[in-house]
Motif scaffolding. Structure first.
Motif, PDB file in Angstrom:
ATOM      1  N   ALA A 605       1.177   1.753  11.834  1.00 19.49           N
ATOM      2  CA  ALA A 605       0.961   0.755  12.891  1.00 19.49           C
ATOM      3  C   ALA A 605       1.945  -0.389  12.823  1.00 19.49           C
ATOM      4  O   ALA A 605       2.105  -1.152  13.796  1.00 19.49           O
ATOM      5  N   THR A 606       2.608  -0.552  11.672  1.00 19.44           N
ATOM      6  CA  THR A 606       3.564  -1.658  11.493  1.00 19.44           C
ATOM      7  C   THR A 606       4.791  -1.116  10.774  1.00 19.44           C
ATOM      8  O   THR A 606       4.761  -0.034  10.202  1.00 19.44           O
ATOM      9  N   PRO A 607       5.869  -1.873  10.742  1.00 21.15           N
ATOM     10  CA  PRO A 607       7.049  -1.413   9.987  1.00 21.15           C
ATOM     11  C   PRO A 607       6.952  -1.722   8.497  1.00 21.15           C
ATOM     12  O   PRO A 607       7.932  -1.565   7.766  1.00 21.15           O
ATOM     13  N   VAL A 608       5.789  -2.140   8.019  1.00 27.55           N
ATOM     14  CA  VAL A 608       5.627  -2.575   6.631  1.00 27.55           C
ATOM     15  C   VAL A 608       5.264  -1.380   5.742  1.00 27.55           C
ATOM     16  O   VAL A 608       4.477  -0.524   6.131  1.00 27.55           O
ATOM     17  N   PHE A 609       5.862  -1.366   4.546  1.00 25.03           N
ATOM     18  CA  PHE A 609       5.487  -0.385   3.528  1.00 25.03           C
ATOM     19  C   PHE A 609       4.373  -0.969   2.661  1.00 25.03           C
ATOM     20  O   PHE A 609       4.531  -2.042   2.075  1.00 25.03           O
ATOM     21  N   ASP A 610       3.256  -0.249   2.603  1.00 24.31           N
ATOM     22  CA  ASP A 610       2.122  -0.699   1.805  1.00 24.31           C
ATOM     23  C   ASP A 610       2.073   0.060   0.472  1.00 24.31           C
ATOM     24  O   ASP A 610       2.364   1.250   0.417  1.00 24.31           O
ATOM     25  N   SER A 611       1.649  -0.647  -0.577  1.00 24.90           N
ATOM     26  CA  SER A 611       1.460  -0.007  -1.879  1.00 24.90           C
ATOM     27  C   SER A 611       0.227   0.889  -1.825  1.00 24.90           C
ATOM     28  O   SER A 611      -0.854   0.465  -1.403  1.00 24.90           O
ATOM     29  N   ILE A 612       0.368   2.144  -2.270  1.00 25.57           N
ATOM     30  CA  ILE A 612      -0.763   3.080  -2.250  1.00 25.57           C
ATOM     31  C   ILE A 612      -1.119   3.599  -3.640  1.00 25.57           C
ATOM     32  O   ILE A 612      -2.061   4.369  -3.792  1.00 25.57           O
ATOM     33  N   GLY A 613      -0.387   3.182  -4.657  1.00 24.56           N
ATOM     34  CA  GLY A 613      -0.708   3.648  -5.997  1.00 24.56           C
ATOM     35  C   GLY A 613       0.429   3.380  -6.966  1.00 24.56           C
ATOM     36  O   GLY A 613       1.479   2.838  -6.581  1.00 24.56           O
ATOM     37  N   PHE A 614       0.203   3.730  -8.221  1.00 21.27           N
ATOM     38  CA  PHE A 614       1.267   3.596  -9.215  1.00 21.27           C
ATOM     39  C   PHE A 614       1.207   4.773 -10.176  1.00 21.27           C
ATOM     40  O   PHE A 614       0.213   5.500 -10.243  1.00 21.27           O
ATOM     41  N   SER A 615       2.273   4.951 -10.932  1.00 24.05           N
ATOM     42  CA  SER A 615       2.376   6.071 -11.871  1.00 24.05           C
ATOM     43  C   SER A 615       3.215   5.640 -13.058  1.00 24.05           C
ATOM     44  O   SER A 615       4.177   4.872 -12.908  1.00 24.05           O
ATOM     45  N   THR A 616       2.852   6.137 -14.232  1.00 23.13           N
ATOM     46  CA  THR A 616       3.688   5.900 -15.413  1.00 23.13           C
ATOM     47  C   THR A 616       4.688   7.037 -15.607  1.00 23.13           C
ATOM     48  O   THR A 616       5.575   6.935 -16.457  1.00 23.13           O
ATOM     49  N   GLY A 617       4.516   8.108 -14.839  1.00 28.62           N
ATOM     50  CA  GLY A 617       5.472   9.211 -14.867  1.00 28.62           C
ATOM     51  C   GLY A 617       6.310   9.202 -13.610  1.00 28.62           C
ATOM     52  O   GLY A 617       6.321   8.237 -12.847  1.00 28.62           O
ATOM     53  N   ASN A 618       7.008  10.314 -13.365  1.00 31.02           N
ATOM     54  CA  ASN A 618       7.914  10.352 -12.215  1.00 31.02           C
ATOM     55  C   ASN A 618       7.386  11.267 -11.115  1.00 31.02           C
ATOM     56  O   ASN A 618       8.163  11.938 -10.435  1.00 31.02           O
ATOM     57  N   GLN A 619       6.056  11.270 -10.927  1.00 31.31           N
ATOM     58  CA  GLN A 619       5.499  12.063  -9.848  1.00 31.31           C
ATOM     59  C   GLN A 619       4.180  11.463  -9.364  1.00 31.31           C
ATOM     60  O   GLN A 619       3.507  10.723 -10.099  1.00 31.31           O
ATOM     61  N   PHE A 620       3.825  11.797  -8.121  1.00 32.76           N
ATOM     62  CA  PHE A 620       2.620  11.250  -7.501  1.00 32.76           C
ATOM     63  C   PHE A 620       2.255  12.170  -6.345  1.00 32.76           C
ATOM     64  O   PHE A 620       3.135  12.751  -5.701  1.00 32.76           O
ATOM     65  N   VAL A 621       0.933  12.326  -6.096  1.00 31.92           N
ATOM     66  CA  VAL A 621       0.465  13.131  -4.971  1.00 31.92           C
ATOM     67  C   VAL A 621      -0.343  12.237  -4.045  1.00 31.92           C
ATOM     68  O   VAL A 621      -1.335  11.627  -4.457  1.00 31.92           O
ATOM     69  N   ASP A 622       0.109  12.130  -2.790  1.00 33.15           N
ATOM     70  CA  ASP A 622      -0.608  11.368  -1.767  1.00 33.15           C
ATOM     71  C   ASP A 622      -1.502  12.331  -0.997  1.00 33.15           C
ATOM     72  O   ASP A 622      -1.019  13.249  -0.326  1.00 33.15           O
ATOM     73  N   LYS A 623      -2.832  12.131  -1.092  1.00 35.71           N
ATOM     74  CA  LYS A 623      -3.789  13.107  -0.562  1.00 35.71           C
ATOM     75  C   LYS A 623      -4.460  12.599   0.716  1.00 35.71           C
ATOM     76  O   LYS A 623      -4.258  11.475   1.148  1.00 35.71           O
ATOM     77  N   ASN A 624      -5.279  13.483   1.290  1.00 32.31           N
ATOM     78  CA  ASN A 624      -6.100  13.197   2.475  1.00 32.31           C
ATOM     79  C   ASN A 624      -5.252  12.784   3.677  1.00 32.31           C
ATOM     80  O   ASN A 624      -5.591  11.868   4.418  1.00 32.31           O
ATOM     81  N   LEU A 625      -4.147  13.485   3.847  1.00 34.10           N
ATOM     82  CA  LEU A 625      -3.272  13.233   4.992  1.00 34.10           C
ATOM     83  C   LEU A 625      -3.642  14.171   6.140  1.00 34.10           C
ATOM     84  O   LEU A 625      -4.490  15.051   5.993  1.00 34.10           O
ATOM     85  N   ILE A 626      -2.996  13.972   7.250  1.00 31.76           N
ATOM     86  CA  ILE A 626      -3.225  14.823   8.422  1.00 31.76           C
ATOM     87  C   ILE A 626      -2.011  15.724   8.597  1.00 31.76           C
ATOM     88  O   ILE A 626      -0.873  15.234   8.736  1.00 31.76           O
ATOM     89  N   ASN A 627      -2.247  17.015   8.568  1.00 33.11           N
ATOM     90  CA  ASN A 627      -1.151  17.956   8.752  1.00 33.11           C
ATOM     91  C   ASN A 627      -0.485  17.723  10.100  1.00 33.11           C
ATOM     92  O   ASN A 627      -1.149  17.534  11.125  1.00 33.11           O
ATOM     93  N   GLY A 628       0.843  17.730  10.097  1.00 33.26           N
ATOM     94  CA  GLY A 628       1.600  17.550  11.330  1.00 33.26           C
ATOM     95  C   GLY A 628       2.049  16.133  11.579  1.00 33.26           C
ATOM     96  O   GLY A 628       2.970  15.907  12.382  1.00 33.26           O
TER      97      GLY A 628
END
Length: 859
Positions: A605-628
């Motif tokens: 809705a905006t051009p702003v990047f919001d923080s959604i999580g953090f990781s101590t490693g070099n990978q992350f999975v963003d879940k509960n998205l909408i396909n497409g």
């Protein structure tokens, strides 16, 4: 006349016993005479019944190399209780490398051993294995067994024994109980381990034998296999065949206070009291055996002492460097009472490790891009060399009380091994790659010995490189574009420069990859304080960038390179679309330590990047998205150097990257179970789904095979995704295997579930009655089986009492009417016998089993 014959038999039996009764215990040990020869001193020790005329002034030893020798007895000592100790010592030269089993067999054991049937006619056989190999240190001697193999115990009282094995080479020793052996080295037929009211066992590490508790008087023989190990490889063994005499007595063994294992630094004195008490207030004597007490160089001292009802004695050992070795020394303390008729003993074993002292006065000094280490020579001249360890960051290192070397859990890594005790300095330049500026380095050093023993670790020494070159701190994406991207590059200026030198200049190099394989100079800066650079008009979408800053003295007619920063790259983000999620991973190559990462996703809705999580490693999975739908991400890394007076935290951003989740993932395999019903011949197949994989299932494929190893065929397509069971009927047998897999709405096919197989064992077996009444009343007129399932055919033969076949059939229903082959003469009343091969439909296919029995005809 009968009395005369009886007396004569007794005399003959007594004479045979006297002449045959002899061997009670035996063992063979060896010592290498010279490291440069294959000659060994071999010692055979036997314990015999003193009055027996079957004396052995010589015995034959078999060397395991195809030869044998008659070895003369070198000593005989008559002990109390009609026991003699015999030693046979000789030298033998082996032909070369190999495994040699040295053995002795004597046909005369003593009479009346409880757990060896007819022991008077059973030989004693002992064997010792010697390995001669170029892979084994030439210094290879067998363990020495310091406690004798002849002992006594009481009925109903725990019996304790320890062989007191000491290995002069410092090799490891293990113990196990084995069967006593007889003629030709074979296990004695009918041999059994002594019976106990609870158990009999030996500790494989300490060698403590506990027999808890004897309940029959008599003499027993036990064999102990004492194995010798070096670097995890078995290099020899000794078989001790020992005898224990159990008598009836009202006595309990003394109790020795606990003796915990301990360590001592070479050069220190170890001393402690050993205390024992006798629960029956008997006179008790305490003694000790073990390696430290028989060393030729500064042996330990322990005085055998007696007292009642308790006694104490001091163990005293002035250690020195010659005592350092990889394995611990074992000391066995023995307390023995003066009970009558049996003197009972108890043992306590303790482990003493002699550890080399730590090298002293380790120092670390920076020199260019290396650190120079120096330390004092080890106090132990028998040390072989040194091992050096390094870790990033400066913190103290304190070894544990018995901790030798450097623990992997400490964070230190081995960087060098110096095989010369006189070499007490080392230049750490990271194997020629140079150390990193901005890092505190901590070092420890240990001494090591020829057998692999390691000393205590030194106190640590810390250093950091002189800050005479710039230290790169930031490679951060300012903007993401394929043509107009930009990168923020920053560094910390040198702070330890000579004021008379200069002017200085920075040369900025860039490489369009992660590891800096294609550097080109892109710019230069002439001010020492100008430490920020923005690199523009680059493609920050397609690849990461690596930067290096070269630092030059730019004096006229004296221009030279002072040094360079280490390479540092941007954080480069990759996306992997998946079903309703996005998998993020990122790569980088930087000299500082990144502590954690913040994941940002662009708000639609905006051009702003919001923080959604953090990781101590070099990978992350963003879940509960909408396909497409499209989702955009970037990563913020937060890190630091370990030195002070430099920017902290170090913050850098990756490029922005967008992706669209798509369902390319197969559904998870369901978990399957099967409930058989023998009566209805049906199998109810049920399954459950993993919660995270159950939302998008379209249908299921149910698979079936009637046999365990058969190929699956499609049994049923379950079109309703909420249906979680299926009844399989119309089958000949419940035997079969099932599996299921799921298919989602995007037609991704999941893997098979667990394979579940059902056999017929839970159902009633095919059985025949033992009587029938063929009298024509319509009740029980035929010989038929009880109700059955899953039988394809039978092969039945019924015999009369003379073995003649009166009926045979392959029909599982049988229907025998008590006539010969159902249409001949009637069989008379009486008992008939049958043999029946039953062919059942099982998981393995058609499998036969045989039943047999009798049936009675009664009219």
């Amino acid at each position: 006349m009968k009395k005369i014959l009886l007396i004569l038999n007794i005399v003959i039996f007594s004479i045979s016993v006297v002449y045959a009764t002899h061997e009670r215990a035996a063992e063979i040990t060896y010592k290498r005479i010279s490291n440069n020869s294959l000659q060994y001193e071999i010692k055979l020790v036997t314990y015999t019944y003193t009055p027996s005329p079957a004396d052995r002034p010589q015995l034959e030893l078999f060397w395991g190399d195809g030869t044998s020798s008659m070895v003369q007895r070198t000593s005989k000592i008559n002990l109390l209780g009609n026991v003699s100790k015999n030693e046979y010592i000789t030298n033998h030269t082996f032909p070369g490398d190999g495994t040699f089993k040295i053995s002795m067999e004597d046909p005369n054991r003593n009479y009346g051993v409880i757990n060896i049937p007819n022991s008077v006619n059973v030989p004693i056989f002992v064997e010792t294995m010697l390995v001669i190999s170029p892979f084994v240190n030439p210094k290879n001697n067998s363990p020495e067994l310091l406690n004798p193999p002849l002992d006594m115990g009481c009925v109903g009282v725990p019996y304790y024994h320890n062989p007191g094995a000491y290995d002069p080479d410092g090799d490891s020793i293990s113990y196990k109980l084995v069967k006593c052996r007889g003629a030709q080295g074979l296990d004695i037929a009918g041999y059994s381990f002594p019976q106990s009211s609870n158990s009999i066992s030996i500790n494989p590490v300490s060698g403590d034998l506990i027999w808890d508790s004897p309940f029959i008087q008599g003499e027993y023989n036990i064999a102990i296999l004492i194995e010798e190990w070096r670097n995890g490889v078995r290099i020899g063994y000794i078989t001790r065949d020992m005898q224990v005499i159990i008598a009836s007595c009202n006595n309990h063994p003394p109790v020795i206070d606990p003796l915990p294992d301990t360590c001592v630094e070479a050069g220190d004195t170890l001393k402690f009291d050993v205390h024992a008490v006798d629960p029956d207030a008997n006179w008790v004597t305490i003694s000790a055996t073990g390696g430290p007490l028989i060393l030729s160089n500064s042996p330990a001292i322990f005085s055998t002492t007696s007292g009642s009802p308790e006694v104490s004695s001091l163990f005293y050992w002035k250690t020195n460097c010659a005592h350092v070795r990889k394995s611990a020394y074992q000391v066995s303390f023995k307390a023995q009472d003066n009970g009558n008729p049996v003197k009972l003993t108890s043992f306590k074993n303790m482990s003493i490790k002699v550890i080399g002292p730590a090298p002293k006065n380790l120092s670390a000094q920076a020199n260019g891009n290396a650190i120079v280490l120096n330390w004092n020579k080890s106090k132990c001249s028998n040390a072989f060399g040194y091992k050096l360890y390094r870790k990033n960051g400066c913190d103290s290192y304190v070894h544990g009380y018995c901790e030798t070397g450097v623990s992997p859990l400490s964070g230190y890594s081995l960087i060098a091994i110096l095989p010369d005790i006189n070499d007490t300095s080392f230049v750490d330049n990271n194997n020629g790659n140079g150390l990193l500026h901005g890092i505190d380095y901590s070092y420890v050093v240990i001494a090591y010995y020829s057998d692999g023993a390691e000393s205590y670790a030194s106190l640590n020494a810390c250093a950091q490189l002189k800050r005479d070159v710039p230290i790169i701190t930031n490679i951060s994406v300012n903007s993401t574009s394929s043509t107009n991207g930009s990168m923020y590059v920053a560094w910390s200026k040198p702070t330890e420069l000579s004021q008379i030198l200069g002017p200085y200049k920075y040369l900025i190099y860039r490489s369009p990859d992660l590891n800096g394989n294609n550097f080109i100079m892109i710019d230069s800066l002439s001010s020492l304080n100008d430490t920020i650079y923005t690199d523009t008009l680059i493609n920050t979408v397609s690849n990461p960038y690596n930067y290096r800053i070269d630092f030059y003295n730019d004096s006229i007619n004296n221009r030279y390179k002072v040094g360079s920063t280490h390479l540092a790259s941007s954080v480069y983000l990759n996306l992997t679309p998946a079903d309703r999620k996005m998998k993020l991973n990122w790569v980088f190559n930087v000299p500082w330590q990144n502590q954690y990462y913040v994941i940002y996703r662009k708000n639609p809705a905006t051009p702003v990047f919001d923080s959604i999580g953090f990781s101590t490693g070099n990978q992350f999975v963003d879940k509960n998205l909408i396909n497409g739908n499209s989702y955009c991400y970037k990563i913020k890394s937060i890190g630091n150097y370990s030195i002070t007076n430099i920017i902290s935290p170090i913050i850098n951003f990756s490029q922005e990257l967008c992706g669209v989740p798509i369902d390319l993932e197969a559904p998870c395999p369901p978990f399957l179970s099967v409930i058989p019903d023998c009566q209805t011949v049906t199998n109810t197949v049920e399954w459950v789904n993993t919660d995270s994989c159950a939302y998008d299932i379209l249908k299921y494929n149910l698979w079936y095979s009637p046999t365990f190893n058969g190929d699956f065929s499609l049994l049923k397509v379950i079109e309703n995704p909420i249906q979680l069971s299926y009844i399989h009927n119309g089958i000949n047998s419940i035997a079969g295997c099932y599996a299921i897999n799921a298919i989602d709405s995007n037609l991704n096919t999941g893997m098979y579930s667990n394979k579940v197989c059902i056999d017929i064992d839970s159902c009633s077996k095919y059985l025949l009655p033992n009587i029938f009444t063929p009298n024509g009343d319509g009740i029980n007129d035929l010989f038929i089986p009880f109700p059955y399932k899953f039988v394809s055919k039978i092969n039945l033969k019924i015999y009369n009492r003379w073995g003649r076949i009166v009926f045979e059939t392959q029909n599982p229903d049988i229907k025998w009417n008590a006539k010969i082959n159902n249409d001949g003469a009637e069989c008379s009343d009486g008992v008939y016998f049958y043999v029946c091969d039953v062919y059942e439909i099982r998981l393995q296919g058609e499998v036969s089993r045989q039943i047999h029995g009798s049936v009675t005809i009664l009219r």
